[in-house]
Design a protein around this motif. Structure first.
Motif, PDB file in Angstrom:
ATOM      1  N   TRP A  75      45.333   0.501 -23.218  1.00  0.00           N
ATOM      2  CA  TRP A  75      45.414  -0.831 -23.288  1.00  0.00           C
ATOM      3  C   TRP A  75      46.236  -1.448 -24.261  1.00  0.00           C
ATOM      4  CZ3 TRP A  75      43.119  -3.813 -19.766  1.00  0.00           C
ATOM      5  CH2 TRP A  75      42.268  -3.343 -18.981  1.00  0.00           C
ATOM      6  N   MET A  76      46.581  -0.634 -25.207  1.00  0.00           N
ATOM      7  CA  MET A  76      47.852  -1.069 -26.381  1.00  0.00           C
ATOM      8  C   MET A  76      49.113  -1.052 -25.556  1.00  0.00           C
ATOM      9  SD  MET A  76      46.735  -2.198 -29.014  1.00  0.00           S
ATOM     10  CE  MET A  76      44.988  -1.989 -30.124  1.00  0.00           C
ATOM     11  N   ASN A  77      49.248  -0.108 -24.743  1.00  0.00           N
ATOM     12  CA  ASN A  77      50.683  -0.190 -23.880  1.00  0.00           C
ATOM     13  C   ASN A  77      50.763  -1.229 -23.044  1.00  0.00           C
ATOM     14  OD1 ASN A  77      51.503   2.462 -24.947  1.00  0.00           O
ATOM     15  ND2 ASN A  77      50.547   3.527 -23.459  1.00  0.00           N
ATOM     16  N   GLU A  78      49.809  -1.572 -22.547  1.00  0.00           N
ATOM     17  CA  GLU A  78      49.670  -3.126 -21.558  1.00  0.00           C
ATOM     18  C   GLU A  78      50.050  -4.119 -22.586  1.00  0.00           C
ATOM     19  OE1 GLU A  78      48.998  -3.424 -17.997  1.00  0.00           O
ATOM     20  OE2 GLU A  78      49.598  -1.361 -18.158  1.00  0.00           O
ATOM     21  N   VAL A  79      49.540  -4.277 -23.643  1.00  0.00           N
ATOM     22  CA  VAL A  79      49.856  -5.511 -24.761  1.00  0.00           C
ATOM     23  C   VAL A  79      51.145  -5.254 -25.099  1.00  0.00           C
ATOM     24  CG1 VAL A  79      49.441  -6.055 -27.092  1.00  0.00           C
ATOM     25  CG2 VAL A  79      47.481  -5.369 -25.637  1.00  0.00           C
ATOM     26  N   GLU A  80      51.920  -3.978 -25.269  1.00  0.00           N
ATOM     27  CA  GLU A  80      53.233  -3.997 -25.772  1.00  0.00           C
ATOM     28  C   GLU A  80      54.129  -4.381 -24.470  1.00  0.00           C
ATOM     29  OE1 GLU A  80      54.584  -3.395 -28.612  1.00  0.00           O
ATOM     30  OE2 GLU A  80      52.623  -3.587 -29.512  1.00  0.00           O
ATOM     31  N   LYS A  81      53.612  -3.960 -23.190  1.00  0.00           N
ATOM     32  CA  LYS A  81      54.532  -4.479 -22.088  1.00  0.00           C
ATOM     33  C   LYS A  81      54.576  -5.951 -21.863  1.00  0.00           C
ATOM     34  CE  LYS A  81      53.298  -2.024 -18.760  1.00  0.00           C
ATOM     35  NZ  LYS A  81      52.955  -1.230 -17.411  1.00  0.00           N
ATOM     36  N   HIS A  82      53.254  -6.309 -21.963  1.00  0.00           N
ATOM     37  CA  HIS A  82      53.262  -7.744 -21.356  1.00  0.00           C
ATOM     38  C   HIS A  82      53.101  -8.992 -22.314  1.00  0.00           C
ATOM     39  CE1 HIS A  82      52.639  -6.024 -17.331  1.00  0.00           C
ATOM     40  NE2 HIS A  82      51.833  -5.279 -17.743  1.00  0.00           N
ATOM     41  N   ALA A  83      52.712  -8.576 -23.324  1.00  0.00           N
ATOM     42  CA  ALA A  83      52.382  -9.821 -24.720  1.00  0.00           C
ATOM     43  C   ALA A  83      53.661  -9.951 -25.451  1.00  0.00           C
ATOM     44  CB  ALA A  83      51.428  -9.454 -25.428  1.00  0.00           C
ATOM     45  N   SER A  84      53.779 -11.349 -25.922  1.00  0.00           N
ATOM     46  CA  SER A  84      54.780 -11.556 -26.774  1.00  0.00           C
ATOM     47  C   SER A  84      54.663 -10.505 -27.977  1.00  0.00           C
ATOM     48  CB  SER A  84      54.773 -12.995 -27.324  1.00  0.00           C
ATOM     49  OG  SER A  84      53.691 -13.240 -27.960  1.00  0.00           O
ATOM     50  N   ASP A  85      55.929 -10.404 -28.858  1.00  0.00           N
ATOM     51  CA  ASP A  85      56.097  -9.447 -29.766  1.00  0.00           C
ATOM     52  C   ASP A  85      55.127  -9.721 -31.111  1.00  0.00           C
ATOM     53  OD1 ASP A  85      57.840  -8.019 -28.417  1.00  0.00           O
ATOM     54  OD2 ASP A  85      59.363  -8.926 -29.435  1.00  0.00           O
ATOM     55  N   ASN A  86      55.067 -11.072 -31.429  1.00  0.00           N
ATOM     56  CA  ASN A  86      54.336 -11.513 -32.427  1.00  0.00           C
ATOM     57  C   ASN A  86      52.696 -11.768 -32.140  1.00  0.00           C
ATOM     58  OD1 ASN A  86      54.767 -13.706 -31.098  1.00  0.00           O
ATOM     59  ND2 ASN A  86      55.323 -15.009 -32.585  1.00  0.00           N
ATOM     60  N   ILE A  87      52.227 -11.315 -31.134  1.00  0.00           N
ATOM     61  CA  ILE A  87      50.867 -11.753 -30.711  1.00  0.00           C
ATOM     62  C   ILE A  87      49.958 -10.904 -31.771  1.00  0.00           C
ATOM     63  CG2 ILE A  87      50.629  -9.866 -28.999  1.00  0.00           C
ATOM     64  CD1 ILE A  87      49.183 -12.016 -27.404  1.00  0.00           C
ATOM     65  N   SER A  88      48.723 -11.663 -32.157  1.00  0.00           N
ATOM     66  CA  SER A  88      47.874 -11.303 -33.114  1.00  0.00           C
ATOM     67  C   SER A  88      46.830 -10.337 -32.088  1.00  0.00           C
ATOM     68  CB  SER A  88      46.835 -12.125 -33.619  1.00  0.00           C
ATOM     69  OG  SER A  88      47.675 -13.071 -34.370  1.00  0.00           O
ATOM     70  N   ARG A  89      46.362  -9.015 -32.835  1.00  0.00           N
ATOM     71  CA  ARG A  89      45.512  -8.193 -32.106  1.00  0.00           C
ATOM     72  C   ARG A  89      44.550  -7.615 -32.959  1.00  0.00           C
ATOM     73  NH1 ARG A  89      49.411  -3.363 -31.118  1.00  0.00           N
ATOM     74  NH2 ARG A  89      50.031  -4.061 -33.269  1.00  0.00           N
ATOM     75  N   ILE A  90      43.565  -7.419 -32.423  1.00  0.00           N
ATOM     76  CA  ILE A  90      42.046  -6.888 -32.878  1.00  0.00           C
ATOM     77  C   ILE A  90      41.634  -5.948 -32.335  1.00  0.00           C
ATOM     78  CG2 ILE A  90      39.768  -7.648 -33.724  1.00  0.00           C
ATOM     79  CD1 ILE A  90      40.788 -10.425 -33.721  1.00  0.00           C
ATOM     80  N   LEU A  91      41.232  -4.861 -32.870  1.00  0.00           N
ATOM     81  CA  LEU A  91      40.501  -3.688 -32.129  1.00  0.00           C
ATOM     82  C   LEU A  91      38.922  -3.939 -32.432  1.00  0.00           C
ATOM     83  CD1 LEU A  91      40.760  -1.099 -30.581  1.00  0.00           C
ATOM     84  CD2 LEU A  91      41.208   0.201 -32.555  1.00  0.00           C
ATOM     85  N   VAL A  92      38.248  -3.768 -31.490  1.00  0.00           N
ATOM     86  CA  VAL A  92      36.728  -3.945 -31.703  1.00  0.00           C
ATOM     87  C   VAL A  92      35.999  -2.656 -31.115  1.00  0.00           C
ATOM     88  CG1 VAL A  92      34.642  -5.232 -31.161  1.00  0.00           C
ATOM     89  CG2 VAL A  92      36.762  -6.432 -31.635  1.00  0.00           C
ATOM     90  N   GLY A  93      35.255  -1.944 -31.971  1.00  0.00           N
ATOM     91  CA  GLY A  93      34.286  -1.028 -31.558  1.00  0.00           C
ATOM     92  C   GLY A  93      32.883  -1.568 -31.344  1.00  0.00           C
ATOM     93  N   ASN A  94      32.614  -1.819 -30.138  1.00  0.00           N
ATOM     94  CA  ASN A  94      31.496  -2.588 -29.660  1.00  0.00           C
ATOM     95  C   ASN A  94      30.301  -1.645 -29.604  1.00  0.00           C
ATOM     96  OD1 ASN A  94      30.123  -5.071 -29.556  1.00  0.00           O
ATOM     97  ND2 ASN A  94      30.864  -4.967 -27.128  1.00  0.00           N
ATOM     98  N   LYS A  95      29.031  -2.217 -29.321  1.00  0.00           N
ATOM     99  CA  LYS A  95      27.580  -1.663 -29.279  1.00  0.00           C
ATOM    100  C   LYS A  95      27.270  -0.678 -30.506  1.00  0.00           C
ATOM    101  CE  LYS A  95      28.498  -1.439 -24.408  1.00  0.00           C
ATOM    102  NZ  LYS A  95      28.177  -0.717 -23.175  1.00  0.00           N
ATOM    103  N   SER A  96      27.629  -1.371 -31.672  1.00  0.00           N
ATOM    104  CA  SER A  96      27.074  -0.734 -33.250  1.00  0.00           C
ATOM    105  C   SER A  96      25.656  -0.725 -33.115  1.00  0.00           C
ATOM    106  CB  SER A  96      27.740  -1.237 -34.155  1.00  0.00           C
ATOM    107  OG  SER A  96      27.424  -2.845 -34.360  1.00  0.00           O
ATOM    108  N   ASP A  97      24.889  -1.511 -32.097  1.00  0.00           N
ATOM    109  CA  ASP A  97      23.358  -1.467 -32.248  1.00  0.00           C
ATOM    110  C   ASP A  97      22.927  -0.142 -31.704  1.00  0.00           C
ATOM    111  OD1 ASP A  97      24.581  -2.518 -30.112  1.00  0.00           O
ATOM    112  OD2 ASP A  97      22.268  -3.084 -29.468  1.00  0.00           O
ATOM    113  N   MET A  98      23.811   0.572 -31.110  1.00  0.00           N
ATOM    114  CA  MET A  98      23.465   1.778 -30.399  1.00  0.00           C
ATOM    115  C   MET A  98      23.828   2.914 -31.087  1.00  0.00           C
ATOM    116  SD  MET A  98      24.217   0.416 -26.476  1.00  0.00           S
ATOM    117  CE  MET A  98      23.348   1.871 -25.608  1.00  0.00           C
TER     118      MET A  98
END
Length: 151
Positions: free
Chosen positions: A107-130
């Protein structure tokens, strides 16, 4: 107070990582609604769903557009076209699914390939209720975020 800005945010990650529920939860919290994931529609996203949310930031009205993308491989070509106009990307993995965590590199490679260089990125580890089913530790997620220089 009129709309001053539109912010396009893209949600990406493997299928079933909870991207749609993240948007629904944020939307409910903005409206003062208690969020209960058991009361939500959890059908898989087909292609892309769009959610508009209005928020006030520094006394200015901002329209947030959440582009919630399907995580299946067959929809990646659709997803790639949304990167161009995005202001931010939220990359999501499921803490109870090691495979979704391992896919973050793709997914990060996709972001690097398609998004602008200065785009803000956030990584979310989801389902912490589990927590009982956790397969990816907090430290692993933190280390990966540091590796990609994201929040």
């Amino acid at each position: 107070m009129g709309y001053i800005d539109i912010v396009n945010l893209i949600m990406v990650g493997q299928h079933c990582t909870g991207k749609t529920l993240l948007v629904q939860r944020y939307s409910n919290e903005l409206q003062g609604i208690v969020f209960d994931p058991r009361d939500t529609d959890t059908r898989p996203t087909i292609g892309t769903d769009l959610t508009y949310l209005n928020v006030t930031i520094d006394n200015k009205m901002v329209e947030l557009k959440f582009w919630d993308t399907a995580g299946q491989e067959r929809f990646k070509t659709i997803t790639s076209s949304y990167y161009k106009g995005a202001h931010g990307i939220i990359v999501t993995y499921d803490i109870t699914d090691r495979e979704s965590f391992s896919a973050i590199e793709n997914w990060m490679n996709e972001v690097e390939k398609h998004a602008s260089d200065n785009i803000s990125r956030i990584l979310v580890g989801n389902k912490s209720d589990m927590e009982d089913a956790r397969q990816v530790s907090f430290d692993e997620g933190k280390e990966l975020a540091e590796h990609y220089n994201v929040r």
